[in-house]
Design a protein around this motif. Structure first.
Motif, short mmCIF file in Angstrom:
data_model
loop_
_atom_site.label_atom_id
_atom_site.label_comp_id
_atom_site.label_asym_id
_atom_site.label_seq_id
_atom_site.Cartn_x
_atom_site.Cartn_y
_atom_site.Cartn_z
N THR A 142 -10.66 -14.13 25.46
CA THR A 142 -9.33 -13.62 25.13
C THR A 142 -8.47 -14.79 24.66
OG1 THR A 142 -9.48 -11.84 26.74
CG2 THR A 142 -7.28 -12.45 26.00
N LYS B 23 -10.00 -12.01 15.62
CA LYS B 23 -10.80 -10.78 15.59
C LYS B 23 -12.10 -10.97 14.82
CE LYS B 23 -6.95 -7.56 16.13
NZ LYS B 23 -6.14 -6.51 15.46
N TRP C 263 -13.17 -12.28 19.15
CA TRP C 263 -12.31 -12.54 20.30
C TRP C 263 -11.29 -11.42 20.43
CZ3 TRP C 263 -11.18 -18.09 18.25
CH2 TRP C 263 -12.36 -18.85 18.32
N ARG C 264 -10.67 -11.34 21.61
CA ARG C 264 -9.60 -10.37 21.86
C ARG C 264 -8.27 -11.10 21.87
NH1 ARG C 264 -13.14 -8.83 26.37
NH2 ARG C 264 -11.65 -10.05 27.55
N SER D 103 -4.32 -11.71 22.21
CA SER D 103 -3.12 -11.16 22.83
C SER D 103 -1.94 -11.74 22.05
CB SER D 103 -3.07 -11.58 24.30
OG SER D 103 -1.86 -11.16 24.89
#
Length: 102
Positions: free
Chosen positions: A57, A76, A80-81, A83
């Motif tokens: 993340t 992305k 990955w994520r 935030s």
């Protein structure tokens, strides 16, 4: 970003635009003396690099919405994520323990 890189390098970014014809971007860098530059071959990788963990993340914070958008998009692509947060100060204030907030 390009303008800043060129300025740090002692160069210049020149943009020329003509209606109906388009825009040209010129990147001007200073020449280096031969004595200042050591030319070496790029290293050859024996094995491919390990991929990044897909569970990663990423905290993306930037006040510039275009930079933030590019960071999130790149994250992305790597799986990955991201935030996303637009205001660093607001994020910092809300991430502190309640006893430390003023």
């Amino acid at each position: 970003m390009v303008h800043g890189l060129m300025a740090q390098s002692g160069g210049e970014l020149v943009l020329k635009s003509v209606v109906g014809e388009g825009t040209t971007a010129e990147l001007w860098l200073p020449l280096a003396d031969k004595g200042e530059v050591e030319v070496t071959a790029a290293p050859v990788l024996e094995a491919p690099l390990d991929p990044a963990p897909t569970a990663l993340t990423v905290l993306a914070v930037d006040d510039d919405s275009l930079v933030l958008m590019n960071t999130v998009s790149s994250s992305k692509i790597w799986g990955w994520r991201p935030s996303r947060h637009h205001r660093a100060r607001k994020l910092w204030l809300h991430s502190r323990p309640a006893s430390c907030r003023t």
